[in-house]
Design a protein around this motif. Structure first.
Motif, PDB file in Angstrom:
ATOM      1  N   ASP A 145      28.328 128.114  53.340  1.00 49.87           N
ATOM      2  CA  ASP A 145      29.386 128.863  52.661  1.00 49.87           C
ATOM      3  C   ASP A 145      28.766 129.616  51.485  1.00 49.87           C
ATOM      4  OD1 ASP A 145      32.718 128.696  52.213  1.00 49.87           O
ATOM      5  OD2 ASP A 145      31.532 129.184  50.443  1.00 49.87           O
ATOM      6  N   ILE A 146      28.718 130.952  51.585  1.00 52.89           N
ATOM      7  CA  ILE A 146      28.159 131.771  50.498  1.00 52.89           C
ATOM      8  C   ILE A 146      29.289 132.122  49.543  1.00 52.89           C
ATOM      9  CG2 ILE A 146      26.945 133.895  49.904  1.00 52.89           C
ATOM     10  CD1 ILE A 146      25.823 133.922  52.759  1.00 52.89           C
ATOM     11  N   GLY A 147      29.267 131.535  48.371  1.00 51.89           N
ATOM     12  CA  GLY A 147      30.288 131.804  47.375  1.00 51.89           C
ATOM     13  C   GLY A 147      29.831 132.842  46.368  1.00 51.89           C
ATOM     14  N   GLY A 148      30.647 133.047  45.344  1.00 49.41           N
ATOM     15  CA  GLY A 148      30.309 134.028  44.330  1.00 49.41           C
ATOM     16  C   GLY A 148      29.154 133.595  43.441  1.00 49.41           C
ATOM     17  N   GLY A 149      29.100 132.283  43.121  1.00 47.53           N
ATOM     18  CA  GLY A 149      28.055 131.797  42.218  1.00 47.53           C
ATOM     19  C   GLY A 149      27.087 130.821  42.849  1.00 47.53           C
ATOM     20  N   ALA A 215      25.335 126.119  64.129  1.00 52.18           N
ATOM     21  CA  ALA A 215      25.355 126.598  62.742  1.00 52.18           C
ATOM     22  C   ALA A 215      26.615 127.434  62.544  1.00 52.18           C
ATOM     23  CB  ALA A 215      24.113 127.419  62.424  1.00 52.18           C
ATOM     24  N   VAL A 216      27.298 127.176  61.429  1.00 53.81           N
ATOM     25  CA  VAL A 216      28.591 127.805  61.149  1.00 53.81           C
ATOM     26  C   VAL A 216      28.565 128.431  59.760  1.00 53.81           C
ATOM     27  CG1 VAL A 216      31.027 127.307  60.671  1.00 53.81           C
ATOM     28  CG2 VAL A 216      29.921 126.284  62.651  1.00 53.81           C
ATOM     29  N   GLY A 217      29.125 129.636  59.642  1.00 51.17           N
ATOM     30  CA  GLY A 217      29.338 130.262  58.340  1.00 51.17           C
ATOM     31  C   GLY A 217      30.829 130.323  58.063  1.00 51.17           C
ATOM     32  N   THR A 218      31.241 130.090  56.804  1.00 52.27           N
ATOM     33  CA  THR A 218      32.672 129.958  56.528  1.00 52.27           C
ATOM     34  C   THR A 218      33.224 130.927  55.492  1.00 52.27           C
ATOM     35  OG1 THR A 218      32.327 128.309  54.786  1.00 52.27           O
ATOM     36  CG2 THR A 218      32.548 127.496  57.040  1.00 52.27           C
ATOM     37  N   SER A 219      32.391 131.647  54.794  1.00 50.41           N
ATOM     38  CA  SER A 219      32.884 132.420  53.655  1.00 50.41           C
ATOM     39  C   SER A 219      33.270 133.836  54.043  1.00 50.41           C
ATOM     40  CB  SER A 219      31.793 132.476  52.575  1.00 50.41           C
ATOM     41  OG  SER A 219      30.658 133.141  53.097  1.00 50.41           O
ATOM     42  N   GLY A 220      33.918 134.517  53.085  1.00 51.72           N
ATOM     43  CA  GLY A 220      34.256 135.925  53.272  1.00 51.72           C
ATOM     44  C   GLY A 220      33.026 136.784  53.466  1.00 51.72           C
TER      45      GLY A 220
END
Length: 517
Positions: A145-149, A215-220
């Protein structure tokens, strides 16, 4: 919207999860139907808190105001909800900001629900749970999950996480430092990818040793990159490293992100694309990911499922405590004695001190692990116990709950250093003191470590006092305990608290008369 009365009559309860992320604030409303979660409403507001976090980790006034404005809007939507039906989670930026307490204090005046700041590992756990409940997979699964920070990595099987990590790299923070004002260049991409690879290096071996089948990605950010790649016809769904490198090469034709017009790329994602892509390329290269698919579930869904579990009295924090008991070989018989005394005292003072079930539960947890520090040394056990609890990974606990456990255990014996008590946003200082006094008395009264020792305990609580009735005939032969209770009265007096024990006063007077004669 279902009212509290309707819920009491057996209708499906409404619950809500709010995620105060570094890029956006999210709110999800759902209801629990036959043990399952039925999503009803989603709301997303771009805030970019991380954009306002300075190099010395101070959150700007503009960023604080952006966040508070969105909370005002969320408060209006959540107005019909009971406090226990809403859980609000804050992540990287409020976890890192030195002045996060300022934001939390101001939020209290306009947002009626408690805000829980969670650790990076806890954030990764919630994200994993959201994916695991949302979409079944029989093998081991890596979730990114790639978040803002920050970017969270979780590896697990079914609903059980096996590896959790949070790395300090996010699409907003990397965009701000490595692609300022949206500038694009080969040198900026290379720097961003190398920096992300350096951040990932400590976890690579641990994750790759366990391995995964999906492998799973979850972020916007992952969704945006997937949508662009699919929009160009490079893939029908799954992302591969070749797609990411192809996208990077395409972006290098432009000098600024603002000039991008790509399929699936919205205006609010333009300035985040290069940084998110760099982080994802680094993850693919370091972890040797072959393919990654997007799943539309994340932290807030994980929070909803955990709320549902708690309503069914399945609290992961119980498992966490049991794990600590086993790992540190805690004396379970003594822990049970102290815990039992704690709950006896709480039952009698809860109305006067306005203690709820959650307070009693946290206090029972503190009683369970008060002696965890014996694993290090019996001398100064309270300090060792607090250190372990402060620094351990405690699944299910937010940062303030973890700090409260450490605080209660740190001062459960010997002196109370009022100037060392931490600031809490979720707990009033008076409540922290009251919980601490209950724990101290429970530990003190069980010092003989015997099941058949204590008489029936009767207590009354006042604003800054507690009266403990102990039979004189029982206390009289307990010389050491009587001396310790006298000492406890002096310790509590220093923090302006009165411990009243009539039989102890009578016993002391008798001893004075005998000594004078």
């Amino acid at each position: 919207m279902t009212t509290t009365t309707e819920q009491e009559q057996g209708q499906a309860p409404y619950i809500a999860a709010v995620d105060l992320g570094s890029n956006s604030f999210h709110m999800v409303i759902a209801r629990i139907v036959k043990g399952d979660i039925q999503l009803l409403h989603r709301e997303k507001q771009k805030v970019q808190l991380a954009e306002g976090l300075s190099d010395d980790l101070v959150l700007s006034e503009d960023a604080i105001e952006r966040g508070l404005n969105v909370l005002r809007q969320f408060a209006d939507t959540l107005q019909p909800f009971a406090p226990q039906s809403v859980r609000v989670i804050a992540t990287y930026t409020l976890r890192r900001a030195k002045n996060s307490a300022t934001f939390l204090r101001r939020a209290k005046t306009l947002f009626p629900f408690p805000i829980e700041v969670i650790s990076g590992q806890e954030e990764a756990r919630f994200i994993y749970q959201g994916v695991a409940h949302f979409e079944h997979f029989s093998g081991r699964r890596l979730v990114i999950d790639i978040g803002g920070g920050s970017t969270e990595f979780a590896l697990g099987e079914a609903e059980q996480p096996l590896r959790l990590s949070s790395r300090n790299m996010g699409c907003v923070s990397y965009g701000k430092s490595l692609f300022p004002q949206g500038k694009i260049s080969s040198r900026r991409f290379n720097r961003a990818i190398v920096q992300a690879e350096q951040e990932l290096e400590p976890i690579v071996n641990s994750f790759r040793t366990v391995g995964w089948q999906q492998a799973v990605g979850t972020s916007g950010s992952v969704k945006t990159i997937r949508d662009i790649v699919v929009g160009f016809g490079w893939s029908t769904n799954a992302l591969e490293l070749s797609h990411l490198l192809q996208l990077r090469n395409y972006l290098l034709k432009f000098e600024n992100c603002q000039d991008l017009e790509l399929p699936g790329l919205t205006d609010d994602r333009k300035l985040l694309l290069c940084s998110a892509l760099s982080i994802l390329i680094a993850a693919f290269q370091m972890l040797h990911i072959e393919q990654l698919v997007y799943v539309d579930a994340a932290l807030r869904e994980g929070v909803l499922y955990e709320m549902s579990d708690r309503m069914q009295h399945l609290d992961i924090r119980e498992q966490t405590m049991q794990s600590l008991v086993q790992r540190y070989d805690i004396d379970q018989a003594q822990a049970q004695r102290v815990r039992s005394t704690v709950l006896t005292l709480v039952a009698q003072v809860k109305d006067s001190w306005q203690l709820n079930e959650e307070d009693a539960l946290l206090l029972s947890f503190a009683a369970t692990v008060a002696e965890i520090g014996l694993h290090i040394n019996s001398s100064g056990v309270q300090k060792h116990s607090a250190y372990i609890l402060q620094n351990a990974n405690l699944p299910g606990f937010n940062q303030e709950q973890q700090n409260l456990l450490a605080c209660l255990v740190r001062f459960h014996r010997r002196k109370i250093r009022a100037d060392e008590l931490p600031y809490f946003s979720l707990f009033e200082l008076s409540k922290v003191i009251n919980l601490l006094i209950i724990l101290r008395l429970a530990v003190l009264l069980n010092q003989k470590r015997r099941d058949d020792f204590l008489p029936t305990l009767v207590v009354e609580a006042g604003a800054q006092s507690i009266k403990l009735d102990l039979p004189l005939s029982w206390l009289q032969p307990q010389n050491v305990l009587a001396a310790d209770l006298l000492q406890e009265q002096k310790i509590l007096k220093k923090i302006a608290f009165k411990l009243d024990i009539p039989s102890l006063t009578e016993l002391s007077n008798q001893l004075l008369v005998e000594s004078s004669s």
